[in-house]
Design a protein around this motif. Structure first.
Motif, PDB file in Angstrom:
ATOM      1  N   GLU A  14       1.003  -1.076  -0.049  1.00  0.00           N
ATOM      2  CA  GLU A  14       0.328  -0.145  -0.142  1.00  0.00           C
ATOM      3  C   GLU A  14       0.662   1.396   0.023  1.00  0.00           C
ATOM      4  OE1 GLU A  14      -3.091   2.017  -0.424  1.00  0.00           O
ATOM      5  OE2 GLU A  14      -3.146   0.108  -0.523  1.00  0.00           O
ATOM      6  N   THR A  15       1.965   1.098   0.635  1.00  0.00           N
ATOM      7  CA  THR A  15       2.904   2.848   1.149  1.00  0.00           C
ATOM      8  C   THR A  15       3.579   2.594  -0.281  1.00  0.00           C
ATOM      9  OG1 THR A  15       3.063   1.925   3.064  1.00  0.00           O
ATOM     10  CG2 THR A  15       4.815   3.369   2.080  1.00  0.00           C
ATOM     11  N   ARG A  32       2.548   1.627  -3.754  1.00  0.00           N
ATOM     12  CA  ARG A  32       1.650   2.362  -4.047  1.00  0.00           C
ATOM     13  C   ARG A  32       1.205   4.059  -4.323  1.00  0.00           C
ATOM     14  NH1 ARG A  32      -3.651   4.252  -4.661  1.00  0.00           N
ATOM     15  NH2 ARG A  32      -3.769   3.715  -1.754  1.00  0.00           N
ATOM     16  N   LYS A  33       1.147   4.441  -2.970  1.00  0.00           N
ATOM     17  CA  LYS A  33       1.404   5.288  -2.700  1.00  0.00           C
ATOM     18  C   LYS A  33       2.352   6.398  -3.178  1.00  0.00           C
ATOM     19  CE  LYS A  33      -1.977   5.353   1.048  1.00  0.00           C
ATOM     20  NZ  LYS A  33      -2.016   5.383   2.535  1.00  0.00           N
ATOM     21  N   ILE A  34       3.463   5.712  -3.510  1.00  0.00           N
ATOM     22  CA  ILE A  34       4.797   6.525  -3.352  1.00  0.00           C
ATOM     23  C   ILE A  34       5.269   5.977  -5.220  1.00  0.00           C
ATOM     24  CG2 ILE A  34       7.121   7.088  -2.665  1.00  0.00           C
ATOM     25  CD1 ILE A  34       6.777   5.979  -0.024  1.00  0.00           C
ATOM     26  N   THR A  35       4.760   5.512  -5.191  1.00  0.00           N
ATOM     27  CA  THR A  35       4.770   4.867  -6.730  1.00  0.00           C
ATOM     28  C   THR A  35       5.110   6.105  -8.258  1.00  0.00           C
ATOM     29  OG1 THR A  35       3.954   2.857  -6.768  1.00  0.00           O
ATOM     30  CG2 THR A  35       4.500   3.702  -9.416  1.00  0.00           C
ATOM     31  N   VAL A  70       6.074  14.361  -2.133  1.00  0.00           N
ATOM     32  CA  VAL A  70       4.837  13.530  -1.978  1.00  0.00           C
ATOM     33  C   VAL A  70       4.676  13.571  -0.567  1.00  0.00           C
ATOM     34  CG1 VAL A  70       5.063  11.876  -4.396  1.00  0.00           C
ATOM     35  CG2 VAL A  70       6.144  11.231  -1.711  1.00  0.00           C
ATOM     36  N   ILE A 105       2.196  11.157   1.985  1.00  0.00           N
ATOM     37  CA  ILE A 105       1.416   9.746   2.374  1.00  0.00           C
ATOM     38  C   ILE A 105       0.982  10.224   3.811  1.00  0.00           C
ATOM     39  CG2 ILE A 105       2.185   9.288  -0.053  1.00  0.00           C
ATOM     40  CD1 ILE A 105       3.416   7.589   2.545  1.00  0.00           C
ATOM     41  N   THR A 106       0.223   8.961   4.242  1.00  0.00           N
ATOM     42  CA  THR A 106      -0.631   8.775   5.002  1.00  0.00           C
ATOM     43  C   THR A 106       0.311   7.446   5.170  1.00  0.00           C
ATOM     44  OG1 THR A 106      -2.661  10.169   5.315  1.00  0.00           O
ATOM     45  CG2 THR A 106      -2.146   7.975   7.049  1.00  0.00           C
ATOM     46  N   HIS A 107       0.630   7.377   5.872  1.00  0.00           N
ATOM     47  CA  HIS A 107       1.686   5.243   6.601  1.00  0.00           C
ATOM     48  C   HIS A 107       0.386   4.489   6.641  1.00  0.00           C
ATOM     49  CE1 HIS A 107       4.152   2.499   8.356  1.00  0.00           C
ATOM     50  NE2 HIS A 107       4.135   1.619   6.769  1.00  0.00           N
ATOM     51  N   ASP A 108      -0.365   3.795   6.412  1.00  0.00           N
ATOM     52  CA  ASP A 108      -1.450   3.062   6.657  1.00  0.00           C
ATOM     53  C   ASP A 108      -1.492   2.378   8.210  1.00  0.00           C
ATOM     54  OD1 ASP A 108      -3.317   4.153   4.468  1.00  0.00           O
ATOM     55  OD2 ASP A 108      -2.797   2.940   3.423  1.00  0.00           O
ATOM     56  N   ARG A 131       2.338  10.994   8.853  1.00  0.00           N
ATOM     57  CA  ARG A 131       2.092  11.312   7.493  1.00  0.00           C
ATOM     58  C   ARG A 131       3.622  11.297   7.341  1.00  0.00           C
ATOM     59  NH1 ARG A 131      -1.933  12.098   4.281  1.00  0.00           N
ATOM     60  NH2 ARG A 131      -1.440  13.977   3.142  1.00  0.00           N
TER      61      ARG A 131
END
Length: 634
Positions: free
Chosen positions: A227-228, A230-233, A247, A249-252, A257
């Motif tokens: 998931e992380t 995917r957000k940074i890709t 970028v 992101i929220t690290h789920d 943050r």
């Protein structure tokens, strides 16, 4: 051992070496030499002192004939100085004017400059000449090869020495670089074009808990998690295309943050060979940013609504007055009485609506204090229980937040009560359980989720439920309940999410997790308050915390008591008798003793805004006072 003693020991060690040695720095000045260096070239003392220029030494040797006959001395000096500035490893053999032969091995230093070793190889050369004269069995070619091999071996040894020194310096540089990166409170790494980690400090699992502790050799998706990754890709793609990007992101897994800076690693011809990565935890910054943005929105809303609310309040006052007069008239038919009562009810409802608008748009400060969630939930159950429909029950679950934490309990309790009443309305027909669950998300968030069994949010509600005045209750609702919950949560630096479960709706709020500080150590407090009742109440609070209290009713009395040696804190009202205020007192003693001001003035008041120290809003509880005292430096 003194610096001079160390230098003497070093010099003594160098003098024990049988070969001549000199080290010149990057400015071509002598840094160190041994005794054999002076003896071999018969140098005066002035040319063996640190700081002597290489040019002066060469000029001395050329003038004396060390390099044979020279037509232009200065040209010969310049040539050798320019060669020296190249700082290249070299090996050579030359015959001196006195007939002896020496080898010269030079190796550059990483910081600039070079070290040179001079060896008298006259005996070796004489043996080679004797061997050539007496060995009739050996061909001239074999001897030439042997001599060439010996010279090559000596040159190779000099090169190996230079390589070993370079390798050592590179190892030291790499160790220092790694040490610096490990000390940084951020994840520093590099991936190649295939997104395989080629370097990573040991901060990845600290910044993003649950990630691989050692990412080197692993693909980014494996090290970061799907998931992380995917957000940074998208950032990786831009960096591999040659574009630096940042970028956030929220690290789920942790709720943190994270800000990720991605910089292309440009090889030759501007080709990207990889990506440098810098990841930092900006959770607290994001929380503060959200709270500040929400405060700005509240201020704007207050400015826009204050004039309208004032005019609306005037109209409601007129309507209430006229309808009240009509209600008191005798002989009105029943239909008219019903219409008057309905009008009065609507006007009063409008007044309630104004109060709720003021609660959302008006200025408000957070008043955090040490809160035990179990106690807050007990109070909540006592307040909400009687209002629930008969088939509806409450269930609280708090398994891992038993210690006191810093929260503003008033808005939190209001928000939870609002959510409970909404859930109760949704379940009034079929009944069920309203479940309130609290848990810690890592060391970052307090997560409180309210779940019901009322059928869930509609698609429209999921999209607009947090908007002011949106309601699904028709004439029964104002549409400000969830909006108020959202506003109070954002003002505290938190987040609010709406979702549906299999049985109903779920509202999840996250608030910053801050453990409550321990109660302040007992100290002597100077209490400055002109109202005797407030002074007595505050004195009792302080004494219940084991503090000693001395009291003053004016600034003049307070200044006299400040001469006492054990005053550790001043707690003063802002508005005091006389021309000076508590703010004036705080400015005067700011460098003398810590101070806290208390006031009933609103947060936007001009005098209050000038306070150079923390301000406690009246009325306050003992817990709020204790929380503020715990943060006072001693």
């Amino acid at each position: 051992m003194s610096e001079t003693s160390r230098e003497r020991l070093t010099q003594a060690g160098l003098n024990l070496i049988g070969q001549a040695l000199s080290i010149f720095d990057s400015d071509l000045r002598l840094a160190v030499s041994n005794r054999q260096y002076q003896l071999m070239f018969d140098l005066p003392d002035t040319l063996t002192q640190p700081g002597t220029t290489f040019e002066d030494t060469i000029r001395f040797l050329v003038t004396r004939g060390e390099y044979g006959e020279v037509d232009d001395i200065e040209a010969a000096v310049r040539e050798r100085v320019e060669t020296a500035r190249a700082f290249e490893a070299h090996y050579m053999e030359r015959q001196r004017a006195n007939g002896r032969t020496i080898s010269v091995e030079g190796a550059p230093l990483p910081e600039g400059g070079w070290v040179t070793v001079y060896t008298d190889i006259t005996p070796v050369k004489r043996q080679e000449a004797l061997l050539r004269a007496r060995s009739e069995e050996l061909s001239d070619q074999l001897l030439d090869h042997a001599e060439a091999l010996a010279a090559a071996n000596r040159e190779l040894a000099a090169t190996n020495m230079a390589l070993e020194e370079t390798s050592r310096q590179l190892a030291i540089t790499e160790a220092r670089t790694r040490q610096v990166t490990e000390m940084m409170p951020a994840h520093i790494a590099r991936v190649d074009r295939n997104l395989i980690y080629t370097f990573s400090n040991r901060r990845l699992s600290t910044v993003m808990p649950g990630s691989l502790a050692n990412a080197v050799g692993h693909h980014a998706s494996e090290a970061l998690g799907p998931e992380t990754y995917r957000k940074i890709t998208p950032g990786f793609r831009r960096a591999l295309a040659g574009e630096a990007s940042v970028v956030e992101i929220t690290h789920d897994p942790s709720g943190r943050r994270i800000r990720v800076a991605l910089t292309p690693d440009l090889a030759s011809k501007n080709e990207v060979s990889g990506v440098y990565i810098l990841s930092t935890d900006v959770t607290h910054e994001a929380q503060a940013r959200a709270a500040l943005a929400q405060s700005a929105k509240r201020e704007l809303a207050a400015q826009l609504s204050s004039g309208l609310a004032h005019d609306f309040a005037n109209l409601l006052t007129i309507i209430l007055g006229l309808q009240g007069r009509l209600e008191r008239m005798e002989g009105l038919p029943a239909d008219a009485q019903d219409a008057i009562r309905a009008t009065l009810g609507a006007a009063r409802r409008g007044g309630t609506l104004l109060d709720r608008i003021a609660a959302i748009s008006g200025p408000r400060e957070l008043r955090p204090q040490a809160v035990v969630l179990d106690d807050l939930f007990d109070d909540l159950a006592a307040m909400a229980g009687p209002t629930l429909h008969d088939p509806v029950t409450l269930d609280f679950d708090n398994s891992d937040l038993k210690d006191p934490i810093l929260l503003d309990p008033g808005p939190l309790q209001d928000s939870l009560l609002n959510l409970i009443l909404n859930a109760n309305h949704a379940m009034r027909g079929e009944g069920g359980t309203i479940r309130i669950e609290a848990r810690a998300v890592r060391d970052t968030w307090v997560e409180i989720a309210v779940t019901d069994q009322g059928g869930g949010f509609s698609e429209e509600a999921l999209e607009h439920a947090l908007d002011p005045f949106f309601t699904t209750k028709g004439n029964e609702g104002s549409g400000l309940g969830l909006s108020m919950v959202y506003d109070q949560t954002k003002l505290a630096g938190g987040t609010l999410r709406l979702a549906n479960t299999e049985d109903g709706a779920r509202v999840t709020m996250r608030l910053p997790l801050k453990p409550a500080a321990r109660q302040a150590e007992p100290m002597m407090v100077l209490l400055v308050e002109d109202d005797e009742d407030i002074r007595a109440s505050t004195r009792d609070m302080l004494r219940a915390m084991d503090h000693t209290v001395v009291e003053a009713g004016t600034i003049a009395e307070a200044e006299a008591l400040l001469n006492l040696p054990d005053i550790a804190l001043v707690l003063s009202d802002i508005q005091l008798p006389g021309p000076r205020s508590g703010v004036d007192l705080a400015r005067k003693i700011r460098n003398q003793v810590p101070m806290i001001l208390m006031t009933s003035l609103p947060p936007g008041d001009a005098l209050r805004a000038q306070a150079p120290c923390p301000v406690l809003q009246k009325p306050f509880t003992a817990a709020q006072l204790a929380a503020l005292l715990a943060g006072v430096p001693r």
